[in-house]
Design a protein around this motif. Structure first.
Motif, PDB file in Angstrom:
ATOM      1  N   MET A 114      78.381  55.993  94.140  1.00  0.00           N
ATOM      2  CA  MET A 114      78.296  54.881  95.089  1.00  0.00           C
ATOM      3  C   MET A 114      79.703  54.475  95.485  1.00  0.00           C
ATOM      4  N   THR A 115      79.973  54.469  96.766  1.00  0.00           N
ATOM      5  CA  THR A 115      81.266  54.038  97.286  1.00  0.00           C
ATOM      6  C   THR A 115      81.147  52.599  97.757  1.00  0.00           C
ATOM      7  N   THR A 116      82.051  51.769  97.330  1.00  0.00           N
ATOM      8  CA  THR A 116      81.986  50.364  97.696  1.00  0.00           C
ATOM      9  C   THR A 116      82.536  50.150  99.086  1.00  0.00           C
ATOM     10  N   SER A 117      82.270  48.943  99.625  1.00  0.00           N
ATOM     11  CA  SER A 117      82.742  48.612 100.960  1.00  0.00           C
ATOM     12  C   SER A 117      84.256  48.513 101.015  1.00  0.00           C
ATOM     13  N   THR A 118      84.888  48.331  99.851  1.00  0.00           N
ATOM     14  CA  THR A 118      86.344  48.226  99.846  1.00  0.00           C
ATOM     15  C   THR A 118      87.021  49.583  99.794  1.00  0.00           C
ATOM     16  N   GLY A 119      86.204  50.632  99.511  1.00  0.00           N
ATOM     17  CA  GLY A 119      86.777  51.967  99.455  1.00  0.00           C
ATOM     18  C   GLY A 119      87.578  52.240  98.207  1.00  0.00           C
TER      19      GLY A 119
ATOM     20  N   ALA B  66      89.577  54.229  91.637  1.00  0.00           N
ATOM     21  CA  ALA B  66      89.199  53.780  90.304  1.00  0.00           C
ATOM     22  C   ALA B  66      88.724  54.949  89.453  1.00  0.00           C
ATOM     23  N   GLN B  67      89.022  54.888  88.170  1.00  0.00           N
ATOM     24  CA  GLN B  67      88.600  55.920  87.227  1.00  0.00           C
ATOM     25  C   GLN B  67      87.965  55.279  86.012  1.00  0.00           C
ATOM     26  N   ARG B  68      87.061  56.008  85.400  1.00  0.00           N
ATOM     27  CA  ARG B  68      86.458  55.528  84.165  1.00  0.00           C
ATOM     28  C   ARG B  68      87.467  55.630  83.037  1.00  0.00           C
ATOM     29  N   PRO B  69      87.416  54.715  82.082  1.00  0.00           N
ATOM     30  CA  PRO B  69      88.369  54.770  80.967  1.00  0.00           C
ATOM     31  C   PRO B  69      88.289  56.107  80.238  1.00  0.00           C
ATOM     32  N   MET B  70      89.454  56.642  79.900  1.00  0.00           N
ATOM     33  CA  MET B  70      89.518  57.940  79.238  1.00  0.00           C
ATOM     34  C   MET B  70      90.093  57.853  77.828  1.00  0.00           C
ATOM     35  N   SER B  71      90.741  56.746  77.505  1.00  0.00           N
ATOM     36  CA  SER B  71      91.370  56.614  76.195  1.00  0.00           C
ATOM     37  C   SER B  71      91.474  55.135  75.841  1.00  0.00           C
ATOM     38  N   LEU B  72      91.908  54.881  74.612  1.00  0.00           N
ATOM     39  CA  LEU B  72      92.000  53.517  74.132  1.00  0.00           C
ATOM     40  C   LEU B  72      93.354  53.309  73.458  1.00  0.00           C
ATOM     41  N   SER B  73      94.009  52.203  73.799  1.00  0.00           N
ATOM     42  CA  SER B  73      95.271  51.810  73.175  1.00  0.00           C
ATOM     43  C   SER B  73      95.043  50.506  72.426  1.00  0.00           C
ATOM     44  N   PRO B  74      95.958  50.113  71.543  1.00  0.00           N
ATOM     45  CA  PRO B  74      95.781  48.836  70.851  1.00  0.00           C
ATOM     46  C   PRO B  74      95.680  47.653  71.811  1.00  0.00           C
ATOM     47  N   SER B  75      96.505  47.662  72.858  1.00  0.00           N
ATOM     48  CA  SER B  75      96.497  46.542  73.802  1.00  0.00           C
ATOM     49  C   SER B  75      95.171  46.428  74.525  1.00  0.00           C
ATOM     50  N   ARG B  76      94.653  47.567  74.999  1.00  0.00           N
ATOM     51  CA  ARG B  76      93.402  47.514  75.739  1.00  0.00           C
ATOM     52  C   ARG B  76      92.215  47.238  74.817  1.00  0.00           C
TER      53      ARG B  76
ATOM     54  N   THR C 274      81.047  50.123  81.389  1.00  0.00           N
ATOM     55  CA  THR C 274      81.519  50.945  82.506  1.00  0.00           C
ATOM     56  C   THR C 274      80.355  51.492  83.305  1.00  0.00           C
ATOM     57  N   GLU C 275      79.301  51.913  82.623  1.00  0.00           N
ATOM     58  CA  GLU C 275      78.155  52.536  83.291  1.00  0.00           C
ATOM     59  C   GLU C 275      77.261  51.528  83.997  1.00  0.00           C
ATOM     60  N   THR C 276      77.215  50.310  83.479  1.00  0.00           N
ATOM     61  CA  THR C 276      76.338  49.294  84.078  1.00  0.00           C
ATOM     62  C   THR C 276      77.073  48.320  84.985  1.00  0.00           C
ATOM     63  N   GLY C 277      78.392  48.248  84.832  1.00  0.00           N
ATOM     64  CA  GLY C 277      79.158  47.284  85.602  1.00  0.00           C
ATOM     65  C   GLY C 277      79.046  45.870  85.075  1.00  0.00           C
ATOM     66  N   GLU C 278      78.494  45.715  83.876  1.00  0.00           N
ATOM     67  CA  GLU C 278      78.312  44.393  83.279  1.00  0.00           C
ATOM     68  C   GLU C 278      79.476  44.094  82.341  1.00  0.00           C
ATOM     69  N   TRP C 279      80.450  43.352  82.845  1.00  0.00           N
ATOM     70  CA  TRP C 279      81.618  42.969  82.054  1.00  0.00           C
ATOM     71  C   TRP C 279      81.594  41.452  81.879  1.00  0.00           C
ATOM     72  N   LEU C 280      81.270  41.001  80.689  1.00  0.00           N
ATOM     73  CA  LEU C 280      81.087  39.577  80.468  1.00  0.00           C
ATOM     74  C   LEU C 280      82.420  38.871  80.243  1.00  0.00           C
ATOM     75  N   PRO C 281      82.642  37.748  80.918  1.00  0.00           N
ATOM     76  CA  PRO C 281      83.844  36.950  80.637  1.00  0.00           C
ATOM     77  C   PRO C 281      83.670  36.200  79.325  1.00  0.00           C
TER      78      PRO C 281
ATOM     79  N   LEU D 201      83.113  51.395  90.720  1.00  0.00           N
ATOM     80  CA  LEU D 201      82.511  52.599  90.147  1.00  0.00           C
ATOM     81  C   LEU D 201      81.008  52.608  90.379  1.00  0.00           C
ATOM     82  N   SER D 202      80.420  53.791  90.386  1.00  0.00           N
ATOM     83  CA  SER D 202      78.972  53.894  90.475  1.00  0.00           C
ATOM     84  C   SER D 202      78.361  53.386  89.173  1.00  0.00           C
ATOM     85  N   VAL D 203      77.199  52.776  89.254  1.00  0.00           N
ATOM     86  CA  VAL D 203      76.568  52.182  88.082  1.00  0.00           C
ATOM     87  C   VAL D 203      75.123  52.637  87.967  1.00  0.00           C
TER      88      VAL D 203
END
Length: 293
Positions: free
Chosen positions: A1-6, A11-21, A241-248, A275-277
């Motif tokens: 799915m391509t968003t209206s903002t293009g 954007a890319q899906r996360p590929m790795s994890l660091s302590p900060s992230r 990432t797959e659902t787009g549900e990121w809770l504050p 990203l596509s969800v």
């Protein structure tokens, strides 16, 4: 799915994890999304930039012979390292754009010099010969999760014992928060263990803001717990990432967040998800409750 903002192409899906992230996600999943998925810009801060400057001085000080690693020498390096930092990141000049007489800048540099000088009360650089400085480490777990990070300093004794050292320009946490402060160090220890097959003998946090040193000697059981925690964390990140549900998640740190204007907790609206969800099922229920390792 391509968003209206293009933005889907960028954007890319996360590929790795660091302590900060990892810490970002545990603190607030939406903050992780803004930094990793949306890559929203953040304004430079005086505190963070001062930390970068102090780290640069302490790293480069070891380029000098041991006898020349003195406090006056280190203090004298601060202005030059600030110039180098400005060359690599010209946008930092904005920090003192409203300081025509240079008074704030002068005070800020003096604070950096004081932090550098305090380090000499905590460690003796004339007796240290680090094996590595600003070491990039990376490993892939059996699960496929890739862990990475940058370690400030690695010391190796003649017997082969490894000490992992990290400089902090803030103050040491209260004892009840020490475990959370050690998360980053345990992360590094896990990477070294899975990468090199050895457990660091000591993890050391040097707090220049308060003049404290926090140490911890890990064992394999500790690092196995960290690994399980990170795998669960990564599963939660993949689900979001797959659902787009990121809770504050509102915390005391929200006051320092640059993203309040786009955060629902402060009446804002996040940008269109790039990203596509897939349809959300029970995603994200535990995102806001990820505790410290």
């Amino acid at each position: 799915m391509t968003t209206s903002t293009g933005r889907a192409d960028a954007a890319q899906r996360p590929m790795s994890l660091s302590p900060s992230r990892a810490s970002d996600f545990m603190r607030c999943p939406l903050l992780y999304r803004f930094r990793v998925i949306d890559k929203l810009p953040e304004k430079p801060s005086e505190a963070a930039t001062r930390g970068t400057l102090v780290h640069a001085v302490l790293e480069r000080l070891f380029d000098d012979p041991a006898t020349e690693r003195t406090a006056p020498r280190a203090r004298a390096m601060v202005p030059g390292q600030w110039d180098r930092l400005l060359e690599s990141k010209p946008e930092l000049v904005e920090l003192f754009a409203e300081d025509p007489r240079g008074e704030r800048l002068s005070h800020w540099l003096e604070q950096a010099e004081e932090l550098v000088e305090r380090w000499f009360t905590l460690e003796d650089p004339t007796r240290l010969e680090p094996a590595e400085r600003e070491l990039f480490v990376e490993t892939e777990l059996q699960s496929g999760l890739r862990l990475r990070g940058i370690i400030d300093r690695v010391d190796v004794t003649p017997s082969g014992d490894v000490r992992v050292v990290d400089y902090k320009t803030g103050k040491a946490p209260r004892p009840e928060y020490a475990e959370g402060a050690l998360f980053q160090m345990k992360f590094y220890a896990l990477v070294i263990w899975r990468w090199k097959g050895l457990v660091p003998r000591r993890l050391q946090l040097v707090y220049l803001g308060s003049g404290d040193v926090l140490t911890y000697d890990p064992v394999e059981e500790d690092l196995e717990r960290v690994e399980r925690k990170l795998l669960a964390l990564w599963d939660a990140i993949k689900e979001a990432t797959e659902t787009g549900e990121w809770l504050p998640r509102r915390t005391k740190l929200c006051g320092w967040c640059d993203y309040q204007a786009v955060c629902p907790e402060f009446g804002g609206t996040p940008p269109v998800y790039p990203l596509s969800v897939r349809p959300a099922e029970s995603a994200g229920e535990d995102q806001g409750r990820m505790g410290p390792v």
